[in-house]
Design a protein around this motif. Structure first.
Motif, PDB file in Angstrom:
ATOM      1  N   THR A  91      41.635 104.324   6.179  1.00  0.00           N
ATOM      2  CA  THR A  91      41.139 104.283   4.825  1.00  0.00           C
ATOM      3  C   THR A  91      42.426 104.531   3.843  1.00  0.00           C
ATOM      4  OG1 THR A  91      38.925 104.476   5.038  1.00  0.00           O
ATOM      5  CG2 THR A  91      39.953 105.232   3.008  1.00  0.00           C
ATOM      6  N   VAL A  93      45.201 102.546   0.567  1.00  0.00           N
ATOM      7  CA  VAL A  93      45.537 101.363  -0.073  1.00  0.00           C
ATOM      8  C   VAL A  93      46.701 100.714   0.749  1.00  0.00           C
ATOM      9  CG1 VAL A  93      46.986 100.375  -2.112  1.00  0.00           C
ATOM     10  CG2 VAL A  93      44.998 102.224  -2.234  1.00  0.00           C
ATOM     11  N   GLN A 114      42.592  97.610  -1.407  1.00  0.00           N
ATOM     12  CA  GLN A 114      41.940  99.068  -1.016  1.00  0.00           C
ATOM     13  C   GLN A 114      41.323  98.421   0.150  1.00  0.00           C
ATOM     14  OE1 GLN A 114      41.612 102.212  -2.096  1.00  0.00           O
ATOM     15  NE2 GLN A 114      40.850 102.401  -0.053  1.00  0.00           N
ATOM     16  N   THR A 116      38.501 100.459   3.077  1.00  0.00           N
ATOM     17  CA  THR A 116      37.767 101.695   3.117  1.00  0.00           C
ATOM     18  C   THR A 116      36.918 101.548   4.445  1.00  0.00           C
ATOM     19  OG1 THR A 116      37.530 102.057   0.986  1.00  0.00           O
ATOM     20  CG2 THR A 116      35.971 103.092   2.354  1.00  0.00           C
TER      21      THR A 116
END
Length: 119
Positions: A91, A93, A114, A116
């Protein structure tokens, strides 16, 4: 100068896959290297992977070897990062970057996308 636009980020369950894309435009050189970096909250930006223009040379961080694959489509001036077997620790950027003359430091950066990974 060079402009970079990342896409393909999102939310995925642990063990799943995502494919990131980065399109480059502007004043590039035939020999330019493209790479991926990532930055998690509260942590420093870290190297993920890089690929030479010809694709003959690739480099990966130890934490992603065997799980991530970097590739490029020269006709589209685009680099990809196929991310398999994703872990929550992935996780972050993710940023695309360009090294114009294969010198080991990067000259231009994208805005980031991003990623996640949830368990």
């Amino acid at each position: 100068q060079v402009q970079l636009v990342e896409s393909g980020g999102g939310s995925v369950q642990a063990g799943g896959s995502l494919r990131l894309s980065c399109a480059a435009s502007g004043r590039t050189f035939k020999t330019y290297v493209m790479g991926w970096f990532r930055q998690a909250p509260g942590k420093e930006r870290e190297f993920v992977a890089a690929i030479s223009w010809s694709g003959a040379r690739t480099n990966y961080a130890g934490s992603v070897k065997g799980r991530f694959t970097i590739s490029r489509d020269n006709a589209k001036n685009t680099v990809y990062l196929q991310m398999n077997s994703l872990k929550p620790e992935d996780t972050a950027v993710y940023y695309c970057a360009v090294d114009l003359m294969d010198k080991g430091t990067y000259d231009y950066w994208g805005q980031g996308t991003q990623v996640t990974v949830f368990s």
